[in-house]
Scaffold this active site. Structure first.
Site, mmCIF file in Angstrom:
data_model
loop_
_atom_site.group_PDB
_atom_site.id
_atom_site.type_symbol
_atom_site.label_atom_id
_atom_site.label_comp_id
_atom_site.label_asym_id
_atom_site.label_seq_id
_atom_site.Cartn_x
_atom_site.Cartn_y
_atom_site.Cartn_z
ATOM 1 N N SER A 116 102.404 34.185 -6.698
ATOM 2 C CA SER A 116 101.351 33.185 -6.600
ATOM 3 C C SER A 116 100.480 33.454 -5.361
ATOM 4 O O SER A 116 99.855 34.508 -5.269
ATOM 5 C CB SER A 116 101.971 31.781 -6.589
ATOM 6 N N ASP A 199 101.461 30.373 -18.428
ATOM 7 C CA ASP A 199 101.050 29.917 -17.101
ATOM 8 C C ASP A 199 99.640 29.331 -17.184
ATOM 9 O O ASP A 199 98.729 29.978 -17.723
ATOM 10 C CB ASP A 199 101.084 31.100 -16.125
ATOM 11 N N HIS A 227 104.599 29.230 -14.722
ATOM 12 C CA HIS A 227 104.303 29.666 -13.353
ATOM 13 C C HIS A 227 105.596 29.678 -12.524
ATOM 14 O O HIS A 227 105.881 28.748 -11.759
ATOM 15 C CB HIS A 227 103.268 28.741 -12.721
#
Length: 254
Positions: A116, A199, A227
């Site tokens: 991320s 995601d 995610h």
């Protein structure tokens, strides 16, 4: 910082610097990446803590609520304290260098792996190394590749060499940035992109890959997830097969 690779007695293994997402810690990322660590026994995976404190990220509570204080590398919300670009770069680089110096390993630092926000930073670090080598002939790092788990565009400006309309200052809010024009900031060093097909940010992960990474240097691994860091052996094995392939193509002995 966390320095507990799966084979801590072998200090000579090539090392991968691992950068957590926003609102977690190095220790949490190490737990999230436990399947990847197990599948990469010939690397030392070293997990660094971001320099700034913040509330826990999405999905962190209740599983990891006792693992705080939580940290971030970049600003992504308006309530995150203002900081100028130069100070933000200094804080980020100090956190990374402190982690690297604290590891007793002797193997070369060959790669980066981020999830991320950490993936955005990993791509930015690799690009900064590339552009320094291109413009001044030397860089302080020699990373061979980056593994980008759910990394979003854009690249962040970590030096004057990466400043441009397609990149963003290190002290600016990194979410919500969109640039549709021509982009001169393209990563040509190898990147392995891991995209969860469920995601919510998938389109932004694809933007990073398509707009900021040269297609000849890109490896894409898609998996049926949201995610988070993949845990299932079938997903992890696909990722690690590509990591080993790319590493060997780049001359890494592992």
């Amino acid at each position: 910082m966390t320095n507990t690779p799966p084979n801590p007695t072998d200090l000579s293994l090539p090392r991968i610097l691992c950068l957590h997402g926003g609102g977690v810690t190095a220790e949490i990322f190490q737990l999230q990446a436990r399947s990847l660590i197990k599948a990469l026994p010939t690397f030392r995976l070293i997990f660094a803590d971001g320099p700034f404190y913040c509330p826990p990220g999405p999905g962190i509570v209740p599983v990891y609520e006792d693992y705080g204080p939580f940290r971030r590398w970049l600003r992504w919300l308006p309530e995150h304290a203002d900081i100028d670009d130069e100070a933000a770069i200094e804080e980020v680089m100090y956190a990374i260098e402190t982690c690297k110096r604290g590891d007793p390993g002797t193997g070369p630092w060959v790669g980066l792996m981020g999830f991320s926000q950490g993936a955005k930073l990993a791509a930015s670090l690799l690009y900064d190394q590339q552009v320094r080598e291109e413009k001044i002939g030397v860089a302080e790092t020699a990373y061979k590749f980056a593994v980008l788990l759910a990394g979003r565009q854009p690249l962040m400006q970590l030096s004057e060499y990466s400043v441009g309309p397609a990149t963003l200052g290190a002290g600016e809010i990194s979410e919500g940035f969109r640039y549709e024009g021509p982009n001169e900031h393209v990563l040509r060093l190898p990147t392995i992109h891991v995209h969860g097909l469920n995601d919510a940010g998938l389109h932004l992960h694809r933007d990073l890959m398509r707009k900021y990474c040269h297609p000849d240097a890109v490896t894409l691994v898609e998996w049926d997830g949201t995610h988070r860091v993949p845990l299932k052996k079938t997903d992890v094995d696909k990722i690690c097969t590509e990591i080993y392939r790319v590493a060997k193509e780049q001359g890494v002995r592992c």
